[in-house]
Write a protein that holds these residues in place. Structure first.
Motif, PDB file in Angstrom:
ATOM      1  N   ARG A 198       0.824  -1.220   0.000  1.00  9.24           N
ATOM      2  CA  ARG A 198       0.000   0.000   0.000  1.00  9.24           C
ATOM      3  C   ARG A 198       0.853   1.262   0.000  1.00  9.24           C
ATOM      4  NH1 ARG A 198      -5.419   1.950   2.419  1.00  9.24           N
ATOM      5  NH2 ARG A 198      -5.385   4.061   1.587  1.00  9.24           N
ATOM      6  N   TRP A 238       2.240   1.726  -3.501  1.00 12.02           N
ATOM      7  CA  TRP A 238       1.184   1.849  -4.496  1.00 12.02           C
ATOM      8  C   TRP A 238       0.528   3.225  -4.435  1.00 12.02           C
ATOM      9  CZ3 TRP A 238      -4.012   2.669  -3.208  1.00 12.02           C
ATOM     10  CH2 TRP A 238      -4.935   2.588  -4.261  1.00 12.02           C
ATOM     11  N   GLU A 239       0.283   3.701  -3.227  1.00  9.14           N
ATOM     12  CA  GLU A 239      -0.533   4.913  -3.092  1.00  9.14           C
ATOM     13  C   GLU A 239       0.068   6.149  -3.762  1.00  9.14           C
ATOM     14  OE1 GLU A 239      -3.253   7.319   0.098  1.00  9.14           O
ATOM     15  OE2 GLU A 239      -2.591   5.289   0.594  1.00  9.14           O
ATOM     16  N   TRP A 291      -8.034   0.071  -2.832  1.00  7.92           N
ATOM     17  CA  TRP A 291      -6.900  -0.749  -2.392  1.00  7.92           C
ATOM     18  C   TRP A 291      -7.368  -2.111  -1.888  1.00  7.92           C
ATOM     19  CZ3 TRP A 291      -2.163  -1.787  -3.076  1.00  7.92           C
ATOM     20  CH2 TRP A 291      -1.512  -2.659  -2.211  1.00  7.92           C
TER      21      TRP A 291
END
Length: 149
Positions: A12, A15-16, A39
């Motif tokens: 996460r 990715w964010e 997500w």
């Protein structure tokens, strides 16, 4: 060399920023709740949306792709829709986008889909240069109706 792999629950934090870059590119804002929902869907093996991460030689995340399949009226097998594709601007032109698209195409073929398709803005000339090399432009025009939800 760039490696493409499935998103993992521990991704996460890498990715964010790519997700936020994608939204910024398309001048879109989503709530924190929607980002969290997206997500959670991406890393839930029971949910039919998939995601992959492009990672460079140093282990830095440099791109993302999300896709899903859906039933179709013109095919017994589901079509694959590549919904989101984003490459860190510093990595564009290095083959990351091509590798992400190929990853989705390989996945779709392995899962019996007869095609992968996607949309982009007419003005997204950099990406369209790649898309014109790896896919067939269909000539269809996209329309939508926004509903009050």
């Amino acid at each position: 060399m760039t490696t493409i792999r499935a998103l993992l629950p521990a991704d996460r934090d890498v990715w964010e920023p790519l997700w936020r870059g994608y939204l910024e590119f398309y001048e879109t804002e989503l709530s924190e709740e929607q980002t969290a929902l997206t997500w959670n869907r991406l890393v839930d093996p029971q949910f039919p949306i998939h995601g992959a991460l492009a990672v460079d030689e140093g282990g830095t995340a440099v791109g993302i792709v999300h896709w899903l399949t859906h039933a179709a009226t013109w095919s017994a097998e589901p079509y694959c829709y590549l919904e989101d594709l984003f490459v860190d601007p510093s990595q564009r032109g290095a083959g990351v986008g091509r590798a992400l698209i190929a990853h989705v195409a390989d996945w779709a073929e392995a899962h019996g889909s007869p095609k992968v398709y996607w949309l982009t803005q007419e003005t997204n000339t950099t990406a369209r240069g790649l898309y014109d090399r790896v896919a067939t432009r269909t000539g269809y025009v996209h329309y939508q109706i926004g509903l009050g939800a």
